[in-house]
Write an enzyme that holds these catalytic residues in place. Structure first.
Site, PDB file in Angstrom:
ATOM      1  N   ASP A  96       0.804  -1.233   0.000  1.00  4.41           N
ATOM      2  CA  ASP A  96       0.000   0.000   0.000  1.00  4.41           C
ATOM      3  C   ASP A  96       0.833   1.277   0.000  1.00  4.41           C
ATOM      4  O   ASP A  96       0.430   2.307   0.538  1.00  4.41           O
ATOM      5  CB  ASP A  96      -0.973   0.027   1.212  1.00  4.41           C
ATOM      6  CG  ASP A  96      -1.865  -1.194   1.237  1.00  4.41           C
ATOM      7  OD1 ASP A  96      -2.191  -1.704   0.149  1.00  4.41           O
ATOM      8  OD2 ASP A  96      -2.233  -1.635   2.343  1.00  4.41           O
TER       9      ASP A  96
ATOM     10  N   LYS B  16       2.024   1.951  -5.211  1.00 11.43           N
ATOM     11  CA  LYS B  16       2.557   1.330  -6.437  1.00 11.43           C
ATOM     12  C   LYS B  16       1.639   1.555  -7.623  1.00 11.43           C
ATOM     13  O   LYS B  16       2.073   1.784  -8.746  1.00 11.43           O
ATOM     14  CB  LYS B  16       2.731  -0.197  -6.233  1.00 11.43           C
ATOM     15  CG  LYS B  16       3.720  -0.558  -5.147  1.00 11.43           C
ATOM     16  CD  LYS B  16       3.730  -2.045  -4.860  1.00 11.43           C
ATOM     17  CE  LYS B  16       2.460  -2.571  -4.258  1.00 11.43           C
ATOM     18  NZ  LYS B  16       2.167  -2.106  -2.886  1.00 11.43           N
TER      19      LYS B  16
ATOM     20  N   GLY C  68      -4.420  -4.440  -3.734  1.00 11.60           N
ATOM     21  CA  GLY C  68      -5.414  -3.416  -4.073  1.00 11.60           C
ATOM     22  C   GLY C  68      -4.644  -2.172  -4.454  1.00 11.60           C
ATOM     23  O   GLY C  68      -4.013  -1.551  -3.606  1.00 11.60           O
ATOM     24  N   HIS C  69      -4.611  -1.860  -5.747  1.00  9.59           N
ATOM     25  CA  HIS C  69      -3.818  -0.729  -6.236  1.00  9.59           C
ATOM     26  C   HIS C  69      -4.772   0.366  -6.710  1.00  9.59           C
ATOM     27  O   HIS C  69      -5.580   0.149  -7.613  1.00  9.59           O
ATOM     28  CB  HIS C  69      -2.889  -1.179  -7.380  1.00  9.59           C
ATOM     29  CG  HIS C  69      -1.866  -2.199  -6.945  1.00  9.59           C
ATOM     30  ND1 HIS C  69      -0.938  -2.744  -7.777  1.00  9.59           N
ATOM     31  CD2 HIS C  69      -1.624  -2.750  -5.725  1.00  9.59           C
ATOM     32  CE1 HIS C  69      -0.174  -3.595  -7.098  1.00  9.59           C
ATOM     33  NE2 HIS C  69      -0.586  -3.619  -5.858  1.00  9.59           N
TER      34      HIS C  69
ATOM     35  N   GLN D  18       2.204  -6.139  -3.145  1.00 14.09           N
ATOM     36  CA  GLN D  18       2.644  -6.172  -1.744  1.00 14.09           C
ATOM     37  C   GLN D  18       3.933  -5.351  -1.574  1.00 14.09           C
ATOM     38  O   GLN D  18       4.146  -4.405  -2.320  1.00 14.09           O
ATOM     39  CB  GLN D  18       2.829  -7.614  -1.254  1.00 14.09           C
ATOM     40  CG  GLN D  18       1.516  -8.380  -1.099  1.00 14.09           C
ATOM     41  CD  GLN D  18       0.975  -8.963  -2.385  1.00 14.09           C
ATOM     42  OE1 GLN D  18       1.687  -9.634  -3.110  1.00 14.09           O
ATOM     43  NE2 GLN D  18      -0.273  -8.744  -2.666  1.00 14.09           N
TER      44      GLN D  18
END
Ligand code: GDP
Ligand code: IMO
Ligand code: MG
Length: 407
Positions: free
Chosen positions: A13, A16, A40-41, A221
């Site tokens: 988080d 990225k 989750g991007h 990650q």
């Protein structure tokens, strides 16, 4: 031409998705090399928030093709939902723009049930409950289902029976209901029909592309969640380090150039595990609120701490980074105090009241950046000033990360 890799340098988080989206405007292929829909991007398109989970974050640029690499894991139901949502947002996403390597492993309902059962016990690690650990576990045990298996009808049922036979005793041991062969088979068969146009059957998909096309490799990650080099057992089940961009795709190693590590100006972590610089009480809550620090995948409140320079230096070394993008320094604007964890203790830095003065980074923030650069021995190439594409202050002469970083 050499191609950049983007990795998170903390516990995920870090931002990225945003930098991948920005760089995707210059890329022809955006390639994810690890993890699954535990990621989750967050991206923004015209003020609208889009969160990618399994689909690479090049998805908002029509010119960029997106590839899910061999060592990713794919939950077909979640992926289909994600594809449909992205299409509903107006992006064309067909089998020409999205490819999935035939070797990627498939997450089935039995994997998710096993993850959930582990997380309801005393030894939980705070996973995303997306079935990631069990999918990598069955891959390593060589009983997993690969994307290619979905298309061999005669052996698919056999393989799923064997998988269920291996995992169901564990579910039973934990007092959970078994997951039937028929339920898992039905998902696999539906997946085969939906995913067929997206499958890439190439043995070495990027051998030629690395010579001819601009590629961008996107990690999920963060380095400190790496299975081998992170804070085991509080890690994810894939390798998150930059060298894995070559292994996991596969991408020709000698064609990898810049390795860009993303670090937040403070620290967040979701799930269990050590966090030496963790803050608590009102101070943590204020930063959590201001930074919107709630999981992009699970919505869980993220734990908050000061930037840990000892860990950051380790992460830079582990991933052999050439540059850092520092995100969310704007969240600390106006903070009464800004701490940094260094050589085992918190030291205070001079807070900054704004991001920039007269087109230059605020001197106190510049001092904070210099401290980072001296400690980790690589340059901070850009500083995030907000969540949108435009919110990026570049500190290099050249924004082209397909070229060596200059001054
Ligand atoms: P990822 O998993 O590394 O892609 O990061 P996430 O999307 O899970 O979390 C990062 C959050 O910070 C998202 O809400 C982004 O929109 C936001 N973000 C990224 N960079 C910046 C920045 O420089 N400033 C601010 N204010 N928000 C940022
Ligand atoms: P992105 O790509 C933050 C964390 C989970 C848990 C541990 C193991 O958005 O940065 P898993 O479900 O992978 O078995 O959970 O890893 N985790 C993440 N934390 N960002 C992520 O992805 C994460 N993916 C997994 O919270 O602590
Ligand atoms: Mg995230």
């Amino acid at each position: 031409m050499k191609h950049p890799v983007v990795v998170g340098l903390q516990y995920g988080d870090e931002g990225k998705g945003k930098i991948t989206d920005i760089l995707a405007s210059q890329a022809e292929w955006v390639i994810r090399f690890n993890g699954g829909n535990n990621a989750g991007h967050t991206l923004y398109l015209n003020g609208k928030k889009v969160v990618t989970h399994s689909v690479p974050s090049g998805v908002l640029y029509p010119g960029a093709k997106n590839f899910i690499g061999a060592s990713c894991v794919v939950d077909p139901i979640a992926l289909a939902t994600e594809i449909e949502e992205i299409k509903a947002n107006g992006a064309a996403l067909d089998g020409d723009r999205l490819k999935i390597d035939f070797r990627a492993h498939v997450t089935l309902p039995i994997h998710i049930a096993l993850d959930e059962s582990r997380e309801s016990g005393a030894k939980k690690i705070g996973s995303t409950k997306r079935g990631i650990g069990p999918t990598y576990m069955t891959k390593m045990d060589r009983v997993g289902i690969r994307i290619s298996d979905l298309f061999s009808e005669d052996s698919l049922e056999d393989k799923i029976s064997f998988l269920c036979g291996t995992l169901n005793p564990r579910l039973k041991e934990r007092g959970m209901a078994e997951s039937s062969v028929s339920v898992n088979l039905e998902v696999a068969q539906k997946a085969a029909a939906y995913l067929k146009p997206f499958v890439s059957w190439a043995e070495v998909p990027f051998h030629l592309a690395a010579k001819q096309k601009r590629c961008l490799l996107e990690g999920a990650q963060g380095v400190l969640l790496d299975m081998d080099h992170g804070s085991y057992p509080f890690v994810t089940s894939s390798n998150t380090l930059a060298p894995h961009a070559a292994v996991g795709t596969p991408f020709p190693m000698k064609k990898i150039g810049n390795i860009i590590g993303i670090a937040k100006a403070y620290l967040t972590r979701v799930g269990e595990g050590p966090m030496a610089s963790e803050l608590s009480g009102d101070e943590a809550e204020a930063l959590r609120k201001k930074g919107g620090e709630y999981g992009a995948t699970t919505g869980r409140p993220r734990r908050i701490g000061w930037l840990n320079l000892d860990e950051l230096r380790l992460a830079v070394q582990l991933s052999d980074c050439t540059g850092i993008v520092l995100s969310k320094a704007d969240v600390l604007v106006g903070a009464e105090e800004v701490g940094v964890y260094k050589e085992g203790k918190v030291i205070q830095c001079k807070p900054w009241a704004q991001m920039s003065v007269d087109g230059k980074i605020d001197p106190n923030l510049e001092e904070f950046i210099s401290l980072i650069e001296k400690y980790v021995e690589i340059p901070v190439v850009a500083v995030g000033t907000g969540p949108e594409r435009k919110d990026m202050f570049w500190r290099t002469k050249n924004k082209d990360l397909w070229e060596p970083i200059s001054g």
